[in-house]
Motif scaffolding. Structure first.
Motif, PDB file in Angstrom:
ATOM      1  N   SER A 110       0.617  -1.137  -0.226  1.00  0.00           N
ATOM      2  CA  SER A 110       0.067  -0.185   0.254  1.00  0.00           C
ATOM      3  C   SER A 110       1.035   1.114  -0.004  1.00  0.00           C
ATOM      4  O   SER A 110       0.272   2.145  -0.736  1.00  0.00           O
TER       5      SER A 110
ATOM      6  N   TYR B 295      -3.844  -4.522   1.628  1.00  0.00           N
ATOM      7  CA  TYR B 295      -4.805  -3.562   2.777  1.00  0.00           C
ATOM      8  C   TYR B 295      -4.182  -4.122   3.816  1.00  0.00           C
ATOM      9  O   TYR B 295      -4.507  -5.200   4.004  1.00  0.00           O
TER      10      TYR B 295
ATOM     11  N   GLY C 243      -4.297   2.435   0.212  1.00  0.00           N
ATOM     12  CA  GLY C 243      -4.915   1.286  -1.141  1.00  0.00           C
ATOM     13  C   GLY C 243      -5.338   1.823  -1.553  1.00  0.00           C
ATOM     14  O   GLY C 243      -5.764   1.685  -3.227  1.00  0.00           O
TER      15      GLY C 243
ATOM     16  N   ALA D  16      -7.715  -5.841  -3.996  1.00  0.00           N
ATOM     17  CA  ALA D  16      -7.570  -5.709  -2.282  1.00  0.00           C
ATOM     18  C   ALA D  16      -7.036  -6.369  -2.327  1.00  0.00           C
ATOM     19  O   ALA D  16      -7.563  -7.889  -2.217  1.00  0.00           O
TER      20      ALA D  16
ATOM     21  N   VAL E 211      -9.967  -5.803   4.044  1.00  0.00           N
ATOM     22  CA  VAL E 211     -10.555  -5.429   3.410  1.00  0.00           C
ATOM     23  C   VAL E 211     -12.110  -5.039   4.462  1.00  0.00           C
ATOM     24  O   VAL E 211     -12.567  -6.379   4.268  1.00  0.00           O
TER      25      VAL E 211
END
Length: 92
Positions: free
Chosen positions: A41, A62, A70, A88, A92
């Motif tokens: 990130s 993340y 991110g 991702a 998350v």
């Protein structure tokens, strides 16, 4: 034991992961022929901006649910013209 594909969230709802190409860590990224990439990130994507057309998938890490870097990184890639898949990875 049979392993199933992970469930992901897409624009059309929940679905199974269809990507089976693996990912290359940013530190291990070759100068050419990069198909998919794992980005931390906090990555500096400036060196990648001229190569975005050849990358089919970028997975952004993340490290925590509250970490918004991110999202910012994904937005920067889209604003730079990246049209491939963004994923991702993590909390998350």
């Amino acid at each position: 034991m049979t392993q199933t594909a992970p469930t992901i969230v897409t624009d059309s709802g929940f679905g199974h992961e269809t990507w089976n190409g693996g990912f290359t860590a940013l530190a291990d990224a070759p100068a050419n022929d990069l198909v998919s990439l794992d980005l931390p990130s906090d990555a500096d994507v400036t060196p990648l901006l001229s190569r975005l057309d050849g990358i089919a998938m970028i997975r952004i890490d993340y490290p925590s649910f509250a970490d918004g870097r991110g999202v910012s990184l994904g937005r920067r890639l889209r604003n730079a013209g990246y049209t491939g898949r963004l994923r991702a990875n993590g909390h998350v």
